[in-house]
Write an enzyme that holds these catalytic residues in place. Structure first.
Site, mmCIF file in Angstrom:
data_model
loop_
_atom_site.group_PDB
_atom_site.id
_atom_site.type_symbol
_atom_site.label_atom_id
_atom_site.label_comp_id
_atom_site.label_asym_id
_atom_site.label_seq_id
_atom_site.Cartn_x
_atom_site.Cartn_y
_atom_site.Cartn_z
ATOM 1 N N ASN A 273 0.651 -0.781 0.034
ATOM 2 C CA ASN A 273 -0.610 0.005 -0.039
ATOM 3 C C ASN A 273 0.992 1.167 -0.186
ATOM 4 O O ASN A 273 1.823 1.215 0.466
ATOM 5 C CB ASN A 273 -0.994 -0.115 1.502
ATOM 6 C CG ASN A 273 -1.947 0.722 1.007
ATOM 7 O OD1 ASN A 273 -2.800 1.121 0.671
ATOM 8 N ND2 ASN A 273 -1.902 1.759 1.863
ATOM 9 N N TYR B 240 1.042 9.930 4.493
ATOM 10 C CA TYR B 240 0.843 10.217 5.983
ATOM 11 C C TYR B 240 1.602 11.328 6.654
ATOM 12 O O TYR B 240 2.490 11.226 5.987
ATOM 13 C CB TYR B 240 0.422 9.011 6.999
ATOM 14 C CG TYR B 240 -0.211 7.761 6.354
ATOM 15 C CD1 TYR B 240 -1.440 8.133 6.239
ATOM 16 C CD2 TYR B 240 0.375 6.901 5.813
ATOM 17 C CE1 TYR B 240 -2.551 6.697 5.577
ATOM 18 C CE2 TYR B 240 -0.096 5.408 5.249
ATOM 19 C CZ TYR B 240 -1.191 5.194 4.697
ATOM 20 O OH TYR B 240 -2.103 4.331 4.458
ATOM 21 N N ARG B 241 1.097 12.181 6.548
ATOM 22 C CA ARG B 241 2.341 13.349 7.694
ATOM 23 C C ARG B 241 3.675 12.216 8.981
ATOM 24 O O ARG B 241 2.774 11.387 9.356
ATOM 25 C CB ARG B 241 2.017 14.506 7.573
ATOM 26 C CG ARG B 241 0.905 14.579 9.274
ATOM 27 C CD ARG B 241 1.044 15.449 9.598
ATOM 28 N NE ARG B 241 -0.228 15.226 11.145
ATOM 29 C CZ ARG B 241 -1.012 15.746 11.307
ATOM 30 N NH1 ARG B 241 -1.821 16.162 10.610
ATOM 31 N NH2 ARG B 241 -1.511 15.532 12.720
ATOM 32 N N ASP C 44 -3.798 22.012 10.440
ATOM 33 C CA ASP C 44 -4.614 21.392 8.910
ATOM 34 C C ASP C 44 -5.765 21.471 8.242
ATOM 35 O O ASP C 44 -5.428 22.462 8.424
ATOM 36 C CB ASP C 44 -4.744 20.113 10.312
ATOM 37 C CG ASP C 44 -4.376 18.533 9.632
ATOM 38 O OD1 ASP C 44 -4.303 18.263 8.011
ATOM 39 O OD2 ASP C 44 -4.680 17.784 10.213
#
Ligand SMILES: Cc1cc2nc3c(=O)[nH]c(=O)nc-3n(C[C@H](O)[C@H](O)[C@H](O)COP(=O)(O)O)c2cc1C
Ligand SMILES: [Mn+2]
Length: 532
Positions: free
Chosen positions: A187, A191-192, A332
């Site tokens: 996969n 993602y940070r 964010d």
């Protein structure tokens, strides 16, 4: 003609007049973010923000930025805002309109079982094309130009701090590669990663994401061989499987999960990492479909994973199964700081990179920003896939201010009573659309892309007590209002015209529309009236 790598893509941006090279010295701490924020919002100059919607080609959007003089990082370059306009998003996916990607998906879904020899022959080009999607492993590639096994440090890269109250510097555009221990499938998710020290970062895969599920699979496997895991992690396992018991904090398992991270890939690979694909569909395959050429992969040096051969930077390492650490706060894409929470920790074991690597990144914050355009691309590309299971859907709109998970407007062709509610439930059961806090369902005559029309018709059509449906379930990890983290309520509004079979027996008024004859008359006389 697929882009070979990030550099090929940067050259294409430059040729298209979509790139600004900046030679003035800038600080990776806050300053690059402030410049980029202004450029992202350039699309709103002279217009109220609500008038600006990614997806509308007429909105220009500020350019991609290549910073070439970074304070504290002589020789380094930072690419940001590469996808920050409709035109660049199209250019990245090599289409004139995102609908072309949707059309290609539709073609593949449209395949009927061949009736005879001729039908089979007609399918051959499609099968040949499909062969191009699968990734292929090559012996080496540019990402191995420099291999740092002992003397590596994240300090080498100009990683940004984006907002004043961020917990530190964050890698914001990483393609995180993991493997499902059960199926062996890979996969790639974006993602940070919060930089804790030169060899350690956070790993912010939210619990509903595929990377997190691979981590839980490893935990389950560890639990089965008697390895102890902390209660918090065990709760994650329990949430997804029956059997086993919740274990106490403080027990130290020995398990490790291998992870590799690619930074600075060609646009198809970068984009594939954010696509909310079904868990078993490998992003390398999606990237191959998008670029119509196989993704070339190389094996990592210290972990059993494959990464894009032409990436600028590869980080290799592992996540310890027992270890969680405070991650955030981080400014964010909701326009607010996401709160601190516990997440796994990534320990680097090796860094490989190209000579003079270009560091590719993004910032998120109040919309509209670069990620808004990526989200709009997802919206367009996923529409035909949504229609597979919800065929009555005509169109959808996720307005950028709805930050993807807060608002979805759906128009449907209504054919039976209660159908709007069926559509809400269907959307809440679709992968990451499960997070949608508010779903507005309208009839097909409403143009969901026109917020003015939606406001007029939705609010005219609803009897709120009757037409609003509440639902409890998983909510986005970034939701700061829900009663509990990751769990809360959602709302669906049935703004379709109500039928007598739905218990509505009052007459429904006609919409005001001028007759064609009068309109034609005024068209003819318009000039003569001298109003314009
Ligand atoms: C710029 C950007 C940053 C993102 N950061 C995160 C993140 O930190 N954590 C997360 O779970 N999802 C994040 N996402 C969303 C995921 O990339 C997205 O949900 C993706 O589909 C996950 O892949 P997966 O389905 O293979 O898990 C981000 C998306 C973008 C565009
Ligand atoms: Mn995935």
């Amino acid at each position: 003609m697929a882009y070979d790598d990030l550099r090929d893509w940067i050259a294409a941006l430059d040729r298209a007049g979509e790139l600004k090279k900046i030679r003035t010295e800038v600080d990776p701490i806050l300053e690059i973010a402030e410049i980029t924020d202004r450029v992202s919002k350039k699309i709103t100059w002279g217009q109220p923000p609500s008038a600006v919607r990614p997806g509308e080609a007429r909105q220009p959007g500020g350019p991609a930025l290549l910073f070439q003089n970074i304070k504290g990082h002589p020789g380094a370059q930072v690419l940001i805002n590469q996808f920050g306009s409709a035109r660049r998003m199209n250019l990245g996916l090599e289409v004139d309109k995102l609908d072309q990607v949707a059309d290609r998906i539709r073609q593949f879904m449209d395949v009927k079982s061949p009736q005879g020899f001729l039908d089979k022959v007609k399918m051959l080009p499609m099968l040949a094309e499909m062969g191009k999607f699968f990734p292929k492993t090559v012996s080496t590639g540019p990402c191995k130009e420099v291999i740092r096994r002992d003397n590596f440090s994240l300090d080498y890269f100009p990683i940004l701090q984006c907002w004043p109250k961020d917990a530190g510097r964050f890698i914001t555009l990483p393609c995180v590669v993991t493997r499902d221990p059960k199926t062996g499938k890979r996969n790639v998710g974006m993602y940070r990663m919060q930089v804790y020290d030169p060899h350690t970062t956070g790993m912010h895969w939210q619990r509903q994401k595929v990377g997190a599920e691979h981590y839980r699979e490893q935990l389950r496997a560890a639990a089965n061989v008697g390895v102890r895991v902390p209660a918090r992690a065990a709760v994650d396992i329990m949430a997804r499987s029956s059997g086993g018991s919740v274990l106490a904090d403080g027990d130290r398992p020995t398990g490790k999960m291998e992870v590799a991270v690619a930074i600075g890939t060609d646009p198809a690979i970068t984009f594939s990492a954010i696509v909310p694909a079904p868990p078993d569909v490998e992003e390398y395959l999606i990237a191959g479909f998008l670029r119509q050429k196989p993704v070339e992969l190389v094996k990592c040096e210290t972990v059993d994973l494959e990464v894009p051969a032409t990436a600028e930077i590869i980080l290799e390492g592992h996540v310890n199964l027992e270890e969680l650490r405070t991650e955030g706060p981080f400014g964010d894409h909701t326009g607010y700081y996401s709160l601190e929470d516990l997440y796994p920790v990534f320990h680097l074991t090796c860094i490989t990179h190209r000579k003079d690597p270009i560091y590719s990144t993004t910032i998120v914050g109040k919309p509209p920003m670069e990620d808004g355009w990526m989200g709009k691309a997802v919206e367009r590309i996923f529409l035909p896939l949504m229609r597979l299971t919800i065929p009555e859907i005509v169109d959808i709109n996720l307005p950028v201010e709805g930050v993807f998970h807060n608002l979805m407007i759906v128009s449907i062709r209504k054919s039976y009573p209660g159908q709007a509610r069926k559509v809400m439930n269907a959307v809440w059961s679709l992968g990451q659309a499960m997070f949608t806090k508010c779903i507005l369902v309208v009839d097909e005559d409403v143009n969901v892309q026109d917020i003015g029309e939606v406001t007029l018709k939705v609010l005219n059509h609803i009897d709120p007590e009757r037409d609003i449906q509440f639902m409890l379930g998983p909510v986005d990890s970034l939701d700061h209002a829900s009663r509990l983290p990751n769990y809360g309520s959602k709302m669906g509004i049935d703004a379709t015209r109500k039928w007598s079979s739905e218990g509505f027996t009052r007459p429904w008024p006609d919409e005001i529309l001028m007759d064609e004859k009068t309109k034609a008359l005024v068209d003819r006389k318009w000039k003569e009236l001298g109003i314009e």
